[in-house]
Write a protein that holds these residues in place. Structure first.
Motif, PDB file in Angstrom:
ATOM      1  N   SER A  12      16.345   3.463  13.767  1.00 53.57           N
ATOM      2  CA  SER A  12      15.748   4.046  14.454  1.00 53.57           C
ATOM      3  C   SER A  12      14.011   3.578  13.954  1.00 53.57           C
ATOM      4  N   PRO A  13      12.951   3.345  14.420  1.00 54.25           N
ATOM      5  CA  PRO A  13      11.983   2.743  13.492  1.00 54.25           C
ATOM      6  C   PRO A  13      10.639   4.262  13.367  1.00 54.25           C
ATOM      7  N   GLU A  14      10.771   4.715  13.994  1.00 55.46           N
ATOM      8  CA  GLU A  14      10.182   6.362  14.641  1.00 55.46           C
ATOM      9  C   GLU A  14       9.212   7.034  12.884  1.00 55.46           C
ATOM     10  N   GLN A  55       3.170  -3.737   7.511  1.00 53.47           N
ATOM     11  CA  GLN A  55       3.167  -5.461   6.901  1.00 53.47           C
ATOM     12  C   GLN A  55       3.018  -4.944   5.421  1.00 53.47           C
ATOM     13  N   ASN A  56       2.166  -4.058   5.363  1.00 49.81           N
ATOM     14  CA  ASN A  56       1.523  -3.353   3.924  1.00 49.81           C
ATOM     15  C   ASN A  56       3.038  -2.556   3.181  1.00 49.81           C
ATOM     16  N   ILE A  57       3.691  -2.174   3.547  1.00 48.75           N
ATOM     17  CA  ILE A  57       4.572  -1.323   3.634  1.00 48.75           C
ATOM     18  C   ILE A  57       6.453  -1.294   2.888  1.00 48.75           C
ATOM     19  N   MET A  58       6.351  -1.167   2.577  1.00 53.02           N
ATOM     20  CA  MET A  58       8.320  -1.591   2.000  1.00 53.02           C
ATOM     21  C   MET A  58       9.281  -0.335   2.219  1.00 53.02           C
ATOM     22  N   ALA A  86       3.691   5.534   8.740  1.00 51.25           N
ATOM     23  CA  ALA A  86       2.298   3.577   8.937  1.00 51.25           C
ATOM     24  C   ALA A  86       1.139   4.159   9.732  1.00 51.25           C
ATOM     25  N   HIS A  87       1.557   5.423  10.654  1.00 53.21           N
ATOM     26  CA  HIS A  87       0.433   5.394  11.266  1.00 53.21           C
ATOM     27  C   HIS A  87      -0.542   6.561  10.464  1.00 53.21           C
ATOM     28  N   LYS A 133       1.054  -1.208  -0.169  1.00 53.86           N
ATOM     29  CA  LYS A 133       0.147  -0.108  -0.511  1.00 53.86           C
ATOM     30  C   LYS A 133       0.898   1.097   0.533  1.00 53.86           C
ATOM     31  N   GLY A 134       2.220   0.780   0.187  1.00 58.04           N
ATOM     32  CA  GLY A 134       2.837   2.536   0.274  1.00 58.04           C
ATOM     33  C   GLY A 134       4.841   1.887   0.729  1.00 58.04           C
ATOM     34  N   ILE A 135       5.328   2.493  -0.401  1.00 59.25           N
ATOM     35  CA  ILE A 135       6.455   2.637  -0.530  1.00 59.25           C
ATOM     36  C   ILE A 135       7.115   3.419   0.562  1.00 59.25           C
TER      37      ILE A 135
END
Length: 213
Positions: free
Chosen positions: A141-143, A157-160, A149-150, A23-25
């Motif tokens: 960091s995943p921030e 899991q639908n984002i790369m 995503a938020h 859904k997103g990259i």
């Protein structure tokens, strides 16, 4: 056979299938969408940063005027690099395909805001969402990834996340996103840590087009 179609160096069938649910990259910037020739040995020497220590971590340990001066030195290097940056082969075609497919798209970079915006402007990178180190903790960091995503209201899991370095793989894994490593024919010790290791942007274009069209 489309250009780049045989350039996947590592990917499980399951991960390639997961591209159908994208859904997103999110992209890294330097040596992912645009060229960069930052001289990190020279940066380290100028700052007095030991080999093997992350430059941003090294600066973060400083305080007051010393930290301001070190930050400015790094920004000066980044701005000089930005003025000479060029779009990588296949960059614009890939972004056009992402728009055609209706996928969300963003850039998350360890660059400073000024340098990142200059690279985007000079190279006509048509991606509006940009996050730099001033806004969130820097990769791995995943921030920043979790924020997007938020914002997009999209399961991670639908984002790369696509990048060219170990930090990019680690950030994606920390955010529970699909990690895509651009190898550019380099033999990288951490390639196997990526969900998908692929040679270049044209190869990613071909892979994404097959999965989504």
């Amino acid at each position: 056979m489309e250009k780049g179609a045989l350039s996947i160096t590592l990917a499980s069938d399951a991960k390639l299938q997961s591209l159908k649910q994208l859904k997103g990259i999110i992209f890294d910037l330097d040596n992912t969408l645009v060229s960069s020739s930052l001289n990190f040995p020279k940066i380290r020497a100028t700052l007095g940063c030991p080999d093997g220590e992350d430059v941003l971590d090294f600066i973060s340990k400083m305080s007051g005027k010393e930290r301001q001066q070190a930050t400015q030195i790094l920004v000066d290097f980044e701005m000089a690099d930005a003025s000479n940056s060029t779009a990588l082969d296949g960059c614009h075609q890939l972004i056009d395909l992402i728009k055609k497919l209706g996928l969300r798209c963003a850039i998350v970079t360890r660059n400073c805001q000024q340098a990142a915006r200059l690279k985007i402007k000079n190279n006509d990178i048509a991606i509006a969402d940009l996050i730099t180190r001033e806004q969130f903790s820097a990769k791995p960091s995943p921030e920043a990834l979790l924020y997007l995503a938020h914002k997009w209201k999209t399961p991670t899991q639908n984002i790369m996340y696509v990048g060219d370095f170990l930090y990019d793989i680690q950030a994606a894994k920390n955010a529970q996103m699909i990690s895509c490593l651009l190898t550019f024919e380099r033999q990288l010790s951490y390639s196997k840590q990526a969900d998908i290791a692929i040679n270049n942007l044209p190869a990613l274009y071909a892979c994404l087009k097959r999965a989504k069209l």
